[in-house]
Scaffold this active site. Sequence first.
Site, mmCIF file in Angstrom:
data_model
loop_
_atom_site.group_PDB
_atom_site.id
_atom_site.type_symbol
_atom_site.label_atom_id
_atom_site.label_comp_id
_atom_site.label_asym_id
_atom_site.label_seq_id
_atom_site.Cartn_x
_atom_site.Cartn_y
_atom_site.Cartn_z
ATOM 1 C CE LYS A 184 0.238 5.022 -2.833
ATOM 2 N NZ LYS A 184 1.400 4.186 -2.715
ATOM 3 C CB SER A 235 -3.927 3.741 6.666
ATOM 4 O OG SER A 235 -2.934 4.700 6.891
ATOM 5 C CB ALA A 236 -0.514 3.958 10.934
ATOM 6 C CB THR A 237 -3.478 7.790 8.011
ATOM 7 O OG1 THR A 237 -3.508 9.192 7.944
ATOM 8 C CG2 THR A 237 -4.714 7.238 7.386
ATOM 9 C CE1 TYR A 246 -5.704 6.312 2.102
ATOM 10 C CE2 TYR A 246 -4.295 7.056 3.896
ATOM 11 C CZ TYR A 246 -4.692 6.068 3.012
ATOM 12 O OH TYR A 246 -4.068 4.841 3.045
ATOM 13 C CE LYS A 284 -7.193 3.091 2.873
ATOM 14 N NZ LYS A 284 -7.298 1.876 2.068
ATOM 15 C CE1 TYR A 335 -1.777 -3.414 5.098
ATOM 16 C CE2 TYR A 335 -1.612 -1.836 3.303
ATOM 17 C CZ TYR A 335 -2.045 -3.040 3.786
ATOM 18 O OH TYR A 335 -2.733 -3.882 2.959
ATOM 19 C CG PHE A 336 2.632 1.855 11.536
ATOM 20 C CD1 PHE A 336 1.605 0.948 11.815
ATOM 21 C CD2 PHE A 336 2.778 2.943 12.380
ATOM 22 C CE1 PHE A 336 0.763 1.111 12.915
ATOM 23 C CE2 PHE A 336 1.949 3.113 13.485
ATOM 24 C CZ PHE A 336 0.947 2.197 13.751
ATOM 25 C CG ASN A 378 1.437 12.050 -2.482
ATOM 26 O OD1 ASN A 378 1.173 13.242 -2.480
ATOM 27 N ND2 ASN A 378 1.006 11.209 -3.406
ATOM 28 N NE ARG A 410 5.319 10.209 10.036
ATOM 29 C CZ ARG A 410 5.429 11.190 10.931
ATOM 30 N NH1 ARG A 410 6.063 10.992 12.067
ATOM 31 N NH2 ARG A 410 4.903 12.377 10.706
HETATM 32 N N1 LIG Z 1 1.612 2.833 0.667
HETATM 33 C C1 LIG Z 1 1.260 3.299 1.845
HETATM 34 O O1 LIG Z 1 1.977 4.123 2.430
HETATM 35 C C2 LIG Z 1 -0.003 2.827 2.537
HETATM 36 C C3 LIG Z 1 -0.124 2.978 3.922
HETATM 37 C C4 LIG Z 1 -1.303 2.546 4.542
HETATM 38 C C5 LIG Z 1 -2.321 1.993 3.774
HETATM 39 N N2 LIG Z 1 -2.182 1.874 2.426
HETATM 40 C C6 LIG Z 1 -3.297 1.316 1.654
HETATM 41 O O2 LIG Z 1 -2.855 0.146 0.999
HETATM 42 C C7 LIG Z 1 -3.523 -0.004 -0.257
HETATM 43 C C8 LIG Z 1 -2.496 -0.222 -1.339
HETATM 44 O O3 LIG Z 1 -1.582 0.873 -1.340
HETATM 45 P P1 LIG Z 1 -0.370 0.993 -2.360
HETATM 46 O O4 LIG Z 1 0.703 1.771 -1.684
HETATM 47 O O5 LIG Z 1 -0.072 -0.320 -2.942
HETATM 48 O O6 LIG Z 1 -1.045 1.949 -3.424
HETATM 49 P P2 LIG Z 1 -1.058 1.856 -5.034
HETATM 50 O O7 LIG Z 1 -1.659 3.113 -5.528
HETATM 51 O O8 LIG Z 1 0.290 1.478 -5.521
HETATM 52 O O9 LIG Z 1 -2.051 0.633 -5.259
HETATM 53 C C9 LIG Z 1 -3.450 0.788 -5.311
HETATM 54 C C10 LIG Z 1 -3.933 0.056 -6.535
HETATM 55 O O10 LIG Z 1 -5.353 0.215 -6.635
HETATM 56 C C11 LIG Z 1 -5.673 0.514 -7.975
HETATM 57 N N3 LIG Z 1 -6.941 1.238 -7.990
HETATM 58 C C12 LIG Z 1 -7.168 2.516 -7.583
HETATM 59 N N4 LIG Z 1 -8.467 2.832 -7.718
HETATM 60 C C13 LIG Z 1 -9.074 1.714 -8.218
HETATM 61 C C14 LIG Z 1 -10.409 1.404 -8.562
HETATM 62 N N5 LIG Z 1 -11.395 2.307 -8.433
HETATM 63 N N6 LIG Z 1 -10.685 0.173 -9.035
HETATM 64 C C15 LIG Z 1 -9.700 -0.755 -9.181
HETATM 65 N N7 LIG Z 1 -8.417 -0.508 -8.874
HETATM 66 C C16 LIG Z 1 -8.103 0.710 -8.388
HETATM 67 C C17 LIG Z 1 -4.497 1.304 -8.504
HETATM 68 O O11 LIG Z 1 -4.400 1.289 -9.917
HETATM 69 C C18 LIG Z 1 -3.337 0.602 -7.838
HETATM 70 O O12 LIG Z 1 -2.873 -0.477 -8.619
HETATM 71 C C19 LIG Z 1 -4.367 1.261 -0.438
HETATM 72 O O13 LIG Z 1 -5.695 0.959 -0.075
HETATM 73 C C20 LIG Z 1 -3.748 2.236 0.532
HETATM 74 O O14 LIG Z 1 -4.688 3.173 1.009
HETATM 75 C C21 LIG Z 1 -1.048 2.265 1.794
#
Ligand SMILES: NC(=O)c1ccc[n+]([C@@H]2O[C@H](COP(=O)([O-])OP(=O)(O)OC[C@H]3O[C@@H](n4cnc5c(N)ncnc54)[C@H](O)[C@@H]3O)[C@@H](O)[C@H]2O)c1
Length: 349
Positions: free
Chosen positions: A95, A135-137, A159, A163, A187-188, A208, A241
Site C-alpha cells: 500500500k 482506495s480513494a487513491t 499502487y 487497485k 477507503y479514504f 508513509n 484529507r
Molecule cells: N491504510 C490505508 O491508508 C489504506 C487506504 C486505502 C486502502 N488500503 C488497503 O487496505 C488493505 C489493508 O491495508 P492496511 O493499512 O491494513 O495495510 P497492512 O500492510 O497493515 O495490511 C496488509 C496485510 O497484508 C499482508 N500481506 C501483504 N502481502 C501479502 C501476501 N502476498 N500474501 C498474504 N498476505 C500479505 C501483510 O502482511 C499485512 O498483514 C490493503 O489492501 C491496502 O491497499 C489501505
Amino acid sequence: MTNLLITGGAGFIGSHTALVLLEAGHRLVVLDSYANSSPEALRRVAELAGPGAAARLQLIEGDIRSEHDLERAFAACSALGGKPADAVIHFAGLKAVGESVAEPLRYWDVNLSGSRQLVGAMQAHGCRTLVFSSSATLYGYPETVPIPETATIAPINPYGHSKAAVEQLLADMAASEPGWRIARLRYFNPVGAHPSGRIGEDPCGIPNNLFPFVSQVAVGRREQLQIFGGDWPTPDGSGVRDYIHVMDLAEGHRAALDVLLAEGPQLLTLNLGSGQGHSVLEVAAAFEAASGRPVPLKIVERRPGDAAITVADPSQAAQRLGWRTSRGLADMCRDGWAWQSANPDGYEA
Ligand SMILES: NC(=O)c1ccc[n+]([C@@H]2O[C@H](COP(=O)([O-])OP(=O)(O)OC[C@H]3O[C@@H](n4cnc5c(N)ncnc54)[C@H](O)[C@@H]3O)[C@@H](O)[C@H]2O)c1
C-alpha cells in the site's frame, strides 16, 4: 455463524476488522504472510474478543499468490466451520505509494496477481462473496470534492493502477456469472486504533502516512513532522484529507458483509470516509492536545502526486449500508495515542 476467510487480517485494518467480526460471532481463518505485520496482532485480537474467541480464529501463514497456501486456507475454513467459506474479506496487499513508483512489478504482482489467484481459488471452492479493500487513491486528482463514487477513475501511481485493475477484474467476474456478491470499498484515510491501545498501526520502517508519523514524533521516535507544502489552496495552506477512525472502517466492513449476505448477488462500490476534511496542521494540533506532547513541524516542498483536498462523499454508504462514521478527529488522536504510548516500538516490544 458464518465462516470467513480474511486475507491480510494481521495488518492494520484487517486486525481491527477481525476483532469486530469475532465480536459479531463469526468464525475466521486469517491468511497472512506477515510481510507487513505480526501474528502478535491477532493474539491480542483474540484476547480482546473475550473467552472462546480464540477457538473461532485460525491463522495460516502464507501468501495469496500461492495456490498451495490458498488451498490450505480454504481447507482450514472448512475444518473450522464444517462447511466451506461463506465469504472472503481481502485486505492483503502492498500500500505504499512511493514504494510502488520504485517497484511497480512487486505491486502488480502482489496486488493484481495475488487478487487474481484468490478469485480463482474462490471460484474453485464455490465461494462467491467478496469484500475488497480498494482506495480513494483511484480518484487521482479529484475533479469535484466531496468525491462521489461516480467520479472518474484516474490513478496517478502504480499502487492506484493496481487497485483500479483489481476493481475491473471484480467487475468482470460479476458480469461473467450471476452469483457474485462483491463489495469494492474505497477507503479514504484510515487512522487511530482500538480504544484499548492493544492493537493499532505498526508500519515497518519509516511510515508513509501522516498519522503514524505524527504519533512517532509525539512518542519521541522521530524528530519532527515534515509537512509537504504550506501553500495549498486550503484555509491554512496545508493539505486536507478525510480521516476515518479504523474502528468505524471495521464496522463498515461488517455492514457491507451483512448486506451482501442478506441481499444476494450484486456489485457494490462504496466510499468509506467521514465526509469531513481536516488539514495536516489541524491533525498535528489535535495530536498534541491528545498526547500532551509537542509535535515539532517543518514545512517542506510539495510532494509530486499530492492533491490539495481529498474528501469523500459518504452518502452512498449511508444509504446502502445504513452505516456512517461516529468517531471524530479527537477520538482518532486519543486512540492512536493510547496505542502508540503503550507500544512505542509497535508489536516488537
Ligand atoms: N491504510 C490505508 O491508508 C489504506 C487506504 C486505502 C486502502 N488500503 C488497503 O487496505 C488493505 C489493508 O491495508 P492496511 O493499512 O491494513 O495495510 P497492512 O500492510 O497493515 O495490511 C496488509 C496485510 O497484508 C499482508 N500481506 C501483504 N502481502 C501479502 C501476501 N502476498 N500474501 C498474504 N498476505 C500479505 C501483510 O502482511 C499485512 O498483514 C490493503 O489492501 C491496502 O491497499 C489501505
